[in-house]
Design a protein around this motif. Structure first.
Motif, PDB file in Angstrom:
ATOM      1  N   LEU A   1       0.836  -1.202   0.000  1.00 37.39           N
ATOM      2  CA  LEU A   1       0.000   0.000   0.000  1.00 37.39           C
ATOM      3  C   LEU A   1       0.869   1.250   0.000  1.00 37.39           C
ATOM      4  CD1 LEU A   1      -2.655   1.569   0.258  1.00 37.39           C
ATOM      5  CD2 LEU A   1      -2.557   1.188   2.731  1.00 37.39           C
ATOM      6  N   LEU A   2       1.869   1.286   0.867  1.00 39.47           N
ATOM      7  CA  LEU A   2       2.744   2.451   0.949  1.00 39.47           C
ATOM      8  C   LEU A   2       3.539   2.652  -0.344  1.00 39.47           C
ATOM      9  CD1 LEU A   2       4.043   2.119   4.625  1.00 39.47           C
ATOM     10  CD2 LEU A   2       2.542   3.899   3.716  1.00 39.47           C
ATOM     11  N   LYS A   3       3.992   1.553  -0.944  1.00 36.81           N
ATOM     12  CA  LYS A   3       4.699   1.655  -2.225  1.00 36.81           C
ATOM     13  C   LYS A   3       3.787   2.258  -3.292  1.00 36.81           C
ATOM     14  CE  LYS A   3       7.822  -2.322  -1.584  1.00 36.81           C
ATOM     15  NZ  LYS A   3       8.132  -3.695  -2.058  1.00 36.81           N
ATOM     16  N   GLY A   4       2.535   1.819  -3.280  1.00 38.04           N
ATOM     17  CA  GLY A   4       1.562   2.334  -4.247  1.00 38.04           C
ATOM     18  C   GLY A   4       1.280   3.807  -4.039  1.00 38.04           C
ATOM     19  N   LEU A   5       1.186   4.234  -2.785  1.00 39.33           N
ATOM     20  CA  LEU A   5       0.936   5.646  -2.490  1.00 39.33           C
ATOM     21  C   LEU A   5       2.112   6.506  -2.944  1.00 39.33           C
ATOM     22  CD1 LEU A   5      -0.648   5.389   1.084  1.00 39.33           C
ATOM     23  CD2 LEU A   5      -1.808   5.558  -1.112  1.00 39.33           C
TER      24      LEU A   5
END
Length: 323
Positions: free
Chosen positions: A188-192
Motif C-alpha cells: 500500500l505504501l509503495k503504491g501511495l
C-alpha cells in the motif's frame, strides 16, 4: 456511494425518518448512517474507529450529501447539460478499474443501483464539476515568482541548524500482526509513493486519507522541524540520503511502517526550501478554495432552504447553518 435499503425494523427505530431537508428532498438517518459506516470502514482498513473520529466521518458524509443536493438543484435551475460522450467516457474509465464487466455489474447489484442510476450519478458529478469550476476555479500551481516572494518574506525566520522538515504516511504496527498483513501495508505504501511520483495525487491528500498519525487529516502528514536522529536510528538511516523533494522507500520503525517525503533542509540555501514553500502555498490555496466552496454552498442553502432536523445529524459548521 453505497445505496442503502431499509426494512421494517429500521422503520421501527426511526432510521427511515428524515434528519435533513434540502428543498423538498429529505435525507434519512439510515442513509447517512449506512454511508458513514461504509466510508469509515474503507478508511479504517480493519482498525477500530474512536467515537470522535466516527463523528467527523458522519459530518463529512452529511456535508457531501447536502452539497450534492444543492448542486443538483442549481444544475437544474441553470439547465446544465453534460454531453453523453463525456458521461460515457467517465463510465468507461470507472469500469476499467474492474477485472471484467461481470465484476462491475456484480458490484452495481451489490450496491443496489442500476447502470442507468450509475450513469445518472456520473452526470450529476460532472454537473457539479462544471458549476464549481465556474464559481470556484481550482487554484493554479505556485509560480517561481510567488515562491521567491514567500522566501524573501520569510528567509530571515529560517533557522540554520541540522533540522529537517517533511511529511510522512505512517501505518502503525499491531501486536501479533501476520506477515501477510505487514506485506499488504508495504505494498500500500509503495503504491501511495508511486502515485505521488507520477503526479496522480498529492502527498498531503494521501496522508490525510491513509496515515495513522492522529493529526494527519488536518496537517497532510506534515512533521514540524526536527532532528532526524530524534526519531530513532532506523528513521535517520532510512532518510539520510534523501534530497529535497524525494520520497523514501518503505521503512520500519518502532511505530510501524512509513514513507517520508523530505521537503526542507535547514541549511539556509533557497533551493532546499523551494519544495516546502510550494507545498505551503498549495495547501493555502486549497484551503482558500474550500472556504469559497463552503461560502457558495451556504448561499445555495439560503436559496433552496436547508433544514437540519436532528442535533445529532447537524455538523458543527453545517452548510447553511442549523435551522
Amino acid at each position: 456511494m453505497v445505496c442503502a435499503t431499509f426494512g421494517s425494523a429500521q422503520l421501527m427505530n426511526g432510521k427511515n425518518f428524515d434528519v435533513i431537508q434540502v428543498g423538498k428532498t429529505g435525507i434519512s438517518q439510515g442513509h447517512v448512517d449506512s454511508l458513514t459506516e461504509a466510508l469509515a470502514k474503507a478508511q479504517a482498513r480493519g482498525r477500530q474507529i474512536p467515537p470522535e473520529a466516527m463523528k467527523q466521518v458522519r459530518w463529512a458524509v452529511i456535508d457531501n450529501l447536502v452539497g450534492q443536493e444543492l448542486i443538483k438543484l442549481e444544475a437544474k435551475a441553470l439547465s446544465i447539460k453534460v454531453p453523453k460522450n463525456r458521461i460515457d467516457s467517465v463510465a468507461k474509465l470507472f469500469k476499467a478499474q474492474y477485472p471484467s464487466i461481470d465484476a462491475f455489474n456484480k458490484e452495481l447489484k451489490k450496491s443496489g443501483i442500476t447502470e442507468a442510476q450509475f450513469n445518472q450519478r456520473i452526470e450529476q458529478q460532472l454537473q457539479s464539476d462544471i458549476i464549481l469550476e465556474k464559481k470556484v476555479p481550482y487554484p493554479t500551481d505556485p509560480t517561481d515568482k510567488q515562491i521567491s516572494a514567500y522566501w524573501e518574506l520569510n528567509k530571515s525566520k529560517v533557522p540554520l541548524n541540522d533540522t529537517i522538515s517533511g511529511a510522512r504516511i505512517l501505518l502503525k504496527s499491531k501486536k501479533g500482526e501476520s506477515k501477510k498483513a505487514i506485506e499488504d501495508k508495504k505494498e500500500l505504501l509503495k503504491g501511495l509513493a508511486a502515485q505521488v511520483r507520477l503526479g496522480k495525487a498529492s502527498f498531503a491528500t494521501l496522508a490525510a486519507q491513509y496515515s495513522d498519525d492522529a493529526d494527519a487529516r488536518k496537517t497532510g502528514g506534515v512533521m514540524n522541524k526536527f532532528l532526524a536522529k530524534s526519531k530513532g536510528a532506523d528513521f535517520a538511516k532510512a532518510i539520510s540520503k534523501l534530497t529535497v523533494g524525494e520520497i523514501s522507500d518503505v521503512f520500519s520503525t518502532s511505530e510501524g511502517l512509513q514513507i517520508f517525503m523530505l521537503t526542507e533542509k535547514n541549511d539556509g540555501k533557497f533551493e532546499n526550501y523551494k519544495v516546502q514553500i510550494e507545498y505551503i502555498l498549495r495547501v493555502q490555496a486549497e484551503q482558500e478554495r474550500q472556504l469559497k466552496i463552503k461560502q457558495y454552498l451556504d448561499e445555495l442553502a439560503k436559496k433552496y432552504k436547508v433544514k437540519y432536523l436532528n442535533k445529532d445529524y447537524t455538523p458543527e459548521s453545517a452548510i447553511g447553518g442549523a435551522k
